[in-house]
Design an enzyme around this catalytic site. Structure first.
Site, short mmCIF file in Angstrom:
data_model
loop_
_atom_site.label_atom_id
_atom_site.label_comp_id
_atom_site.label_asym_id
_atom_site.label_seq_id
_atom_site.Cartn_x
_atom_site.Cartn_y
_atom_site.Cartn_z
N PHE A 239 40.27 38.74 42.37
CA PHE A 239 39.05 38.04 42.00
C PHE A 239 38.14 38.94 41.18
O PHE A 239 37.90 40.10 41.56
CB PHE A 239 38.26 37.62 43.25
CG PHE A 239 38.83 36.46 44.01
CD1 PHE A 239 38.37 35.17 43.79
CD2 PHE A 239 39.81 36.66 44.97
CE1 PHE A 239 38.88 34.09 44.51
CE2 PHE A 239 40.34 35.60 45.70
CZ PHE A 239 39.86 34.31 45.47
N ASP A 240 37.60 38.41 40.12
CA ASP A 240 36.44 39.01 39.48
C ASP A 240 35.27 38.83 40.44
O ASP A 240 35.34 37.99 41.35
CB ASP A 240 36.17 38.30 38.15
CG ASP A 240 34.90 38.78 37.47
OD1 ASP A 240 34.67 40.00 37.42
OD2 ASP A 240 34.13 37.93 37.01
N LEU A 241 34.20 39.59 40.26
CA LEU A 241 33.05 39.46 41.15
C LEU A 241 31.94 38.61 40.52
O LEU A 241 31.68 37.49 40.96
CB LEU A 241 32.51 40.85 41.52
CG LEU A 241 31.25 40.90 42.39
CD1 LEU A 241 31.46 40.15 43.71
CD2 LEU A 241 30.86 42.35 42.65
N ASP A 242 31.30 39.13 39.48
CA ASP A 242 30.17 38.44 38.86
C ASP A 242 30.62 37.16 38.16
O ASP A 242 31.49 37.19 37.28
CB ASP A 242 29.50 39.35 37.83
CG ASP A 242 28.86 40.57 38.47
OD1 ASP A 242 28.48 40.49 39.65
OD2 ASP A 242 28.72 41.60 37.78
N ILE B 297 41.74 35.81 38.96
CA ILE B 297 40.76 34.73 38.84
C ILE B 297 39.48 35.29 38.23
O ILE B 297 38.91 36.27 38.74
CB ILE B 297 40.44 34.11 40.21
CG1 ILE B 297 41.71 33.60 40.88
CG2 ILE B 297 39.42 32.97 40.06
CD1 ILE B 297 41.49 33.09 42.30
#
Length: 218
Positions: free
Chosen positions: A8-11, A164
């Protein structure tokens, strides 16, 4: 979507950091003589490496762009980091994936130390096997390098992984590493930006993504 390893990306993917990031950028720009009152103009800073965006959008040279990053951190580390919120549905999605044996990872261009703080603050850290971001000195900020570091460190077969993210950098990074990608259409990348990268999947909402994963795991 039968992937055992999900990055996963965060922002813009797990959390909505609009207020904190744009205000930190506004603060940094003011310290360098640039005044922007409309925070929406600064949303382009959400996702990509900061130094590159200062260069691309405001034509800062390398040294000035790095100084702007340091100014940004003055505001972000104490205030902006908490001006953030978890997207609706994300906790349920993470719980569902973990419950069905998926291994989850965070791959972000944000410095690892900040990413870890955010995940701990919002009670998300327990879902993730590894959190990988950039270094504070600016190294390993490209998304390709970050994704590859997760794959190498955790010895993940790229055919069993998916990335993602909500910006083109996430999708291009996934392609460069040979892994499939999911475009998060609810984040900060436009549909045009995301679909141009030809992601493996595109979901407009967290709920759509949840439904796709759940359909395979029940």
């Amino acid at each position: 979507m039968k992937y055992n390893h999900i990055l996963f990306d965060l922002d813009g993917t797990l959390t909505n950091p609009r207020e904190g990031i744009t205000k930190a950028v506004q603060y940094a720009l003011e310290k360098h003589g640039v005044y922007v009152s409309d925070l929406s103009e600064l949303e382009c800073f959400i996702g990509p490496p900061l130094q590159a965006t200062f260069t691309e959008k405001y034509h800062f040279n390398e040294n000035k762009a790095w100084e702007a990053v340091l100014s940004y951190r003055e505001y972000f580390k104490d205030t902006g980091i908490y001006q953030n919120e978890v997207y609706d549905g994300i906790r349920v999605l993470l719980e569902t994936l973990v419950m069905h044996g998926r291994q989850l990872y965070v791959a972000t261009s944000k410095p690892t130390v900040f990413a870890v703080t955010i995940l701990e603050y919002f009670g998300l850290s327990s879902y993730f096997t590894m959190v990988c971001g950039s270094e504070l000195d600016g190294t390993r900020s490209a998304k390709t390098d970050i994704i590859q570091h997760v794959l190498d460190t955790c010895r993940i077969d790229k055919s069993d992984a998916v990335m993602i993210g909500d910006r083109k950098h996430d999708l291009i990074g996934a392609q460069n590493c040979g892994v499939h990608s999911i475009a998060a259409g609810y984040g900060f990348g436009s549909e045009e930006e995301l679909t141009a990268c030809e992601p493996t999947y595109y979901f407009k909402t967290v709920e759509e993504m949840q439904g796709a994963f759940t359909g395979l795991t029940v």
